[in-house]
Design an enzyme around this catalytic site. Structure first.
Site, PDB file in Angstrom:
ATOM      1  CD  GLU A   1      -1.917   5.044   5.106  1.00 45.78           C
ATOM      2  OE1 GLU A   1      -2.386   5.994   4.556  1.00 45.78           O
ATOM      3  OE2 GLU A   1      -1.496   5.012   6.225  1.00 45.78           O
TER       4      GLU A   1
ATOM      5  CE1 TYR B   1      -4.117  -1.927   5.608  1.00 45.64           C
ATOM      6  CE2 TYR B   1      -2.954   0.122   4.838  1.00 45.64           C
ATOM      7  CZ  TYR B   1      -3.598  -1.010   4.693  1.00 45.64           C
ATOM      8  OH  TYR B   1      -3.819  -1.381   3.279  1.00 45.64           O
TER       9      TYR B   1
ATOM     10  CB  SER C   1      -0.976  -0.008   1.142  1.00 47.75           C
ATOM     11  OG  SER C   1      -1.543   1.243   1.470  1.00 47.75           O
TER      12      SER C   1
HETATM   13  P1  NAP Z   1     -11.452  -4.526   1.579  1.00 46.83           P
HETATM   14  O1  NAP Z   1     -12.521  -4.086   0.701  1.00 46.83           O
HETATM   15  O2  NAP Z   1     -11.610  -3.846   3.274  1.00 46.83           O
HETATM   16  O3  NAP Z   1     -11.294  -6.224   1.656  1.00 46.83           O
HETATM   17  C1  NAP Z   1     -10.710  -6.786   2.817  1.00 46.83           C
HETATM   18  C2  NAP Z   1     -10.873  -8.172   2.649  1.00 46.83           C
HETATM   19  O4  NAP Z   1     -10.137  -8.769   3.610  1.00 46.83           O
HETATM   20  C3  NAP Z   1     -12.280  -8.909   2.853  1.00 46.83           C
HETATM   21  O5  NAP Z   1     -12.620  -9.805   1.978  1.00 46.83           O
HETATM   22  C4  NAP Z   1     -12.189  -9.178   4.156  1.00 46.83           C
HETATM   23  O6  NAP Z   1     -13.198 -10.192   4.388  1.00 46.83           O
HETATM   24  C5  NAP Z   1     -10.657  -9.935   4.163  1.00 46.83           C
HETATM   25  N1  NAP Z   1     -10.201 -10.224   5.521  1.00 46.83           N
HETATM   26  C6  NAP Z   1     -10.111  -9.283   6.560  1.00 46.83           C
HETATM   27  N2  NAP Z   1      -9.730  -9.920   7.660  1.00 46.83           N
HETATM   28  C7  NAP Z   1      -9.205 -11.278   7.309  1.00 46.83           C
HETATM   29  C8  NAP Z   1      -8.646 -12.173   7.940  1.00 46.83           C
HETATM   30  N3  NAP Z   1      -8.505 -12.227   9.007  1.00 46.83           N
HETATM   31  N4  NAP Z   1      -8.414 -13.347   6.991  1.00 46.83           N
HETATM   32  C9  NAP Z   1      -8.800 -13.448   5.819  1.00 46.83           C
HETATM   33  N5  NAP Z   1      -9.265 -12.535   5.229  1.00 46.83           N
HETATM   34  C10 NAP Z   1      -9.558 -11.317   5.904  1.00 46.83           C
HETATM   35  O7  NAP Z   1     -10.261  -4.002   0.945  1.00 46.83           O
HETATM   36  P2  NAP Z   1      -9.769  -3.693  -0.510  1.00 46.83           P
HETATM   37  O8  NAP Z   1     -10.159  -2.322  -0.487  1.00 46.83           O
HETATM   38  O9  NAP Z   1     -10.358  -4.866  -1.419  1.00 46.83           O
HETATM   39  O10 NAP Z   1      -8.456  -3.945  -0.461  1.00 46.83           O
HETATM   40  C11 NAP Z   1      -7.719  -5.307  -0.943  1.00 46.83           C
HETATM   41  C12 NAP Z   1      -6.306  -5.258  -0.303  1.00 46.83           C
HETATM   42  O11 NAP Z   1      -5.443  -4.079  -0.745  1.00 46.83           O
HETATM   43  C13 NAP Z   1      -6.015  -5.193   1.298  1.00 46.83           C
HETATM   44  O12 NAP Z   1      -5.123  -5.896   1.700  1.00 46.83           O
HETATM   45  C14 NAP Z   1      -5.685  -3.745   1.563  1.00 46.83           C
HETATM   46  O13 NAP Z   1      -5.051  -3.443   2.633  1.00 46.83           O
HETATM   47  C15 NAP Z   1      -5.018  -3.453   0.195  1.00 46.83           C
HETATM   48  N6  NAP Z   1      -4.773  -2.123  -0.509  1.00 46.83           N
HETATM   49  C16 NAP Z   1      -6.076  -1.552  -0.625  1.00 46.83           C
HETATM   50  C17 NAP Z   1      -5.891  -0.192  -1.253  1.00 46.83           C
HETATM   51  C18 NAP Z   1      -7.252   0.401  -1.667  1.00 46.83           C
HETATM   52  O14 NAP Z   1      -7.126   1.753  -1.752  1.00 46.83           O
HETATM   53  N7  NAP Z   1      -8.532  -0.122  -1.889  1.00 46.83           N
HETATM   54  C19 NAP Z   1      -4.789   0.554  -1.546  1.00 46.83           C
HETATM   55  C20 NAP Z   1      -3.667  -0.290  -1.206  1.00 46.83           C
HETATM   56  C21 NAP Z   1      -3.761  -1.540  -0.752  1.00 46.83           C
HETATM   57  P3  NAP Z   1     -14.643  -9.691   4.996  1.00 46.83           P
HETATM   58  O15 NAP Z   1     -15.400  -9.414   3.742  1.00 46.83           O
HETATM   59  O16 NAP Z   1     -15.082 -11.063   5.894  1.00 46.83           O
HETATM   60  O17 NAP Z   1     -14.340  -8.654   5.963  1.00 46.83           O
HETATM   61  O1  G4F Z   2     -10.513   6.792   2.536  1.00 41.45           O
HETATM   62  P1  G4F Z   2      -9.816   6.758   3.830  1.00 41.45           P
HETATM   63  O2  G4F Z   2     -10.230   6.027   4.950  1.00 41.45           O
HETATM   64  O3  G4F Z   2      -8.324   6.027   2.961  1.00 41.45           O
HETATM   65  P2  G4F Z   2      -6.823   5.756   3.535  1.00 41.45           P
HETATM   66  O4  G4F Z   2      -6.695   6.227   4.770  1.00 41.45           O
HETATM   67  O5  G4F Z   2      -5.963   6.516   2.682  1.00 41.45           O
HETATM   68  O6  G4F Z   2      -6.391   4.270   3.375  1.00 41.45           O
HETATM   69  C1  G4F Z   2      -6.910   3.596   2.064  1.00 41.45           C
HETATM   70  O7  G4F Z   2      -5.950   3.561   1.207  1.00 41.45           O
HETATM   71  C2  G4F Z   2      -4.552   3.062   1.386  1.00 41.45           C
HETATM   72  C3  G4F Z   2      -3.698   3.305   0.273  1.00 41.45           C
HETATM   73  O8  G4F Z   2      -3.032   4.519   0.572  1.00 41.45           O
HETATM   74  C4  G4F Z   2      -5.183   1.544   1.475  1.00 41.45           C
HETATM   75  F1  G4F Z   2      -3.737   1.063   1.779  1.00 41.45           F
HETATM   76  C5  G4F Z   2      -5.967   1.338   2.726  1.00 41.45           C
HETATM   77  O9  G4F Z   2      -6.338   0.018   2.926  1.00 41.45           O
HETATM   78  C6  G4F Z   2      -7.294   2.119   2.628  1.00 41.45           C
HETATM   79  O10 G4F Z   2      -7.659   1.412   1.242  1.00 41.45           O
HETATM   80  O11 G4F Z   2      -8.895   8.202   4.160  1.00 41.45           O
HETATM   81  C7  G4F Z   2      -8.470   8.922   3.053  1.00 41.45           C
HETATM   82  C8  G4F Z   2      -8.143  10.275   3.827  1.00 41.45           C
HETATM   83  C9  G4F Z   2      -7.343  10.224   5.022  1.00 41.45           C
HETATM   84  O12 G4F Z   2      -6.470  11.242   5.134  1.00 41.45           O
HETATM   85  C10 G4F Z   2      -8.385  10.672   6.100  1.00 41.45           C
HETATM   86  O13 G4F Z   2      -8.048  11.294   7.405  1.00 41.45           O
HETATM   87  O14 G4F Z   2      -9.595  10.652   4.137  1.00 41.45           O
HETATM   88  C11 G4F Z   2      -9.475  11.396   5.418  1.00 41.45           C
HETATM   89  N1  G4F Z   2     -10.714  11.451   5.830  1.00 41.45           N
HETATM   90  C12 G4F Z   2     -11.381  12.891   6.168  1.00 41.45           C
HETATM   91  N2  G4F Z   2     -12.601  12.493   6.817  1.00 41.45           N
HETATM   92  C13 G4F Z   2     -11.591  10.456   6.162  1.00 41.45           C
HETATM   93  C14 G4F Z   2     -12.915  11.055   6.732  1.00 41.45           C
HETATM   94  N3  G4F Z   2     -11.359   9.003   6.192  1.00 41.45           N
HETATM   95  C15 G4F Z   2     -12.547   8.389   6.640  1.00 41.45           C
HETATM   96  N4  G4F Z   2     -12.230   6.974   6.406  1.00 41.45           N
HETATM   97  N5  G4F Z   2     -13.799   8.870   7.221  1.00 41.45           N
HETATM   98  C16 G4F Z   2     -13.871  10.264   7.198  1.00 41.45           C
HETATM   99  O15 G4F Z   2     -14.831  10.508   7.739  1.00 41.45           O
END
Ligand code: NAP
Ligand code: G4F
Length: 362
Positions: free
Chosen positions: A143, A164, A141
């Site tokens: 992050e 995280y 990520s």
């Molecule tokens: P998500 O929608 O939150 O999905 C997370 C998945 O992980 C869900 O299927 C969840 O299952 C499963 N999970 C949670 N805890 C687990 C456990 N203990 N054992 C097995 N599975 C588990 O996340 P996403 O946005 O699709 O992201 C996919 C991956 O990419 C994650 O690793 C995230 O950290 C990473 N990532 C995401 C972003 C982004 O912007 N979306 C960016 C960079 C990296 P349940 O449905 O049962 O909760």
């Molecule tokens: O949507 P967010 O919660 O995403 P964040 O923290 O960037 O993390 C996501 O992206 C990562 C990749 O860089 C992934 F690895 C991670 O798994 C996840 O998918 O927050 C985005 C921004 C942050 O700066 C947060 O402080 O939005 C700001 N924010 C402002 N108000 C909020 C809110 N975030 C959330 N979730 N909820 C709010 O009310």
């Protein structure tokens, strides 16, 4: 031995019920793969995002097969790898919410860091005992870059700002170490934020688009948010799962940064989304609640995707404004606000979401 075609390949996907997992499963099935997904046992259904590709366990020649498991459970992971004999493993499972990771840091580290070690150990053991090869993708990520100024690329130093982020750095390093120490085809995709109508409702983009639909439907009066100044490089999730697959088809196991190369603030997202339904005075509909602030924030993420462009030929088509429109239109339709939804025009790059998902996410 004859080379396997995509039609005969098997993929194992952790996190298959999540945003990315569901798009990846569709993508791989379209390519001819049989997809095995790991799901967690829950007291209510957690397979909404897979409903449209779900197949009854009694059907023959199924292309999507679900297994119970958990990244905290090394025995089951090992058993599933031996049983399924996958060609590729995509580790998308995680406690993926940054703010929540400050509240449950130990659990986050157990799943997002040690969970990856469990998978890699099982793969190493399986390869040594069977002589077969498994390619491994780790969902790393942006992050991990945390406080390091952008644009961030594969050479940028990590400076994580949350439990995280710290867990993901451990997972990144462990994946690279297993590649170098044991010759595993193990890669990190360092993905910047990517969103879609399937994004979880507590991430900021979806919270905003869903919140606007609820306000227009007369259900809520305001959306409560935290830090509006943070900047993110937001892309479109279906395009990002294609990059994951491309990384595993690359000739060498290498790590890649994936993003759009442009960033916007949370306030920009709010303004753009309200603007799409003709509301200029968005400040009347947004409240600030400090409970959404993080103890340490990541202020500014923006990807340098030169390597992915050059070596994978990957480039995103959907940029910020269209992404906002795709998500907002979906949520407007889900709340029966077709008149507003019709005003938002989308390009051919927007994936048609299955109706079932719209219904279930209401
Ligand atoms: P998500 O929608 O939150 O999905 C997370 C998945 O992980 C869900 O299927 C969840 O299952 C499963 N999970 C949670 N805890 C687990 C456990 N203990 N054992 C097995 N599975 C588990 O996340 P996403 O946005 O699709 O992201 C996919 C991956 O990419 C994650 O690793 C995230 O950290 C990473 N990532 C995401 C972003 C982004 O912007 N979306 C960016 C960079 C990296 P349940 O449905 O049962 O909760
Ligand atoms: O949507 P967010 O919660 O995403 P964040 O923290 O960037 O993390 C996501 O992206 C990562 C990749 O860089 C992934 F690895 C991670 O798994 C996840 O998918 O927050 C985005 C921004 C942050 O700066 C947060 O402080 O939005 C700001 N924010 C402002 N108000 C909020 C809110 N975030 C959330 N979730 N909820 C709010 O009310």
């Amino acid at each position: 031995m004859a080379k396997k075609t995509a039609e005969s390949k098997k993929a194992l996907v952790t996190g298959v019920t999540g945003q990315d997992g569901s798009y990846l499963a569709e993508f791989l099935i379209d390519k001819g793969y049989t997809v095995h997904g790991i799901i967690r046992r829950a007291s209510s259904f957690n397979t909404d995002r897979l409903e449209h590709i779900y197949q009854d366990p009694h059907e023959r020649n199924k292309r999507l097969i679900l297994h119970y498991g958990d990244l905290s459970d090394a025995n089951t992971i090992r058993k599933l790898i031996y049983q399924i004999q996958p060609d590729e493993i995509y580790n998308l499972g995680a406690q993926s919410h940054v703010k929540v990771s400050f509240e449950i840091p130990e659990y986050t580290a157990n799943i997002d860091a040690v969970g990856v070690l469990r998978l890699l150990e099982a793969i190493k053991d399986y390869q040594e005992n069977t002589g077969r090869t498994v390619k491994f993708y780790q969902a790393s990520s942006s992050e991990m870059f945390g406080a390091t100024p952008g644009p961030q690329n594969e050479e940028t130093k990590f400076y994580p700002r949350s439990p995280y982020g710290c867990a993901k750095v451990f997972a990144f390093d462990t994946t690279r170490n297993y590649r170098e120490a044991y010759g595993l085809f193990a890669v990190n995709g360092i993905l910047f934020n990517h969103e879609s109508p399937r994004r979880g409702a507590t991430f900021v983009t979806r919270k905003i688009t869903r919140g606007i639909a609820r306000i227009l439907a007369g259900l809520d009066q305001k959306i409560y948010l935290g830090n509006l100044e943070a900047r993110r490089d937001w892309g479109y999730a279906p395009e990002y799962v294609a990059a994951m697959w491309q990384m595993l088809q690359h000739k060498k196991p290498e790590d890649f940064v994936i993003g759009t190369g442009e960033n916007h603030s949370v306030a920009d997202f709010v303004e753009t989304a309200f603007g799409l339904v003709g509301i200029k005075d968005w400040k009347n509909y947004v409240g600030i609640d400090p409970k959404y602030y993080r103890p340490t924030e990541v202020e500014n993420l923006v990807a340098d995707i030169s390597k992915a462009k050059k070596e994978l030929g990957w480039e995103p088509q959907v940029k910020f404004k269209e992404l906002t429109g795709i998500m907002l239109r979906h949520d407007l339709e889900a709340y029966g606000l077709e008149t507003y939804a019709r005003e938002i025009k989308l390009s051919k790059h927007a994936v048609n979401e299955p109706t079932i998902v719209q219904q279930r996410l209401r």
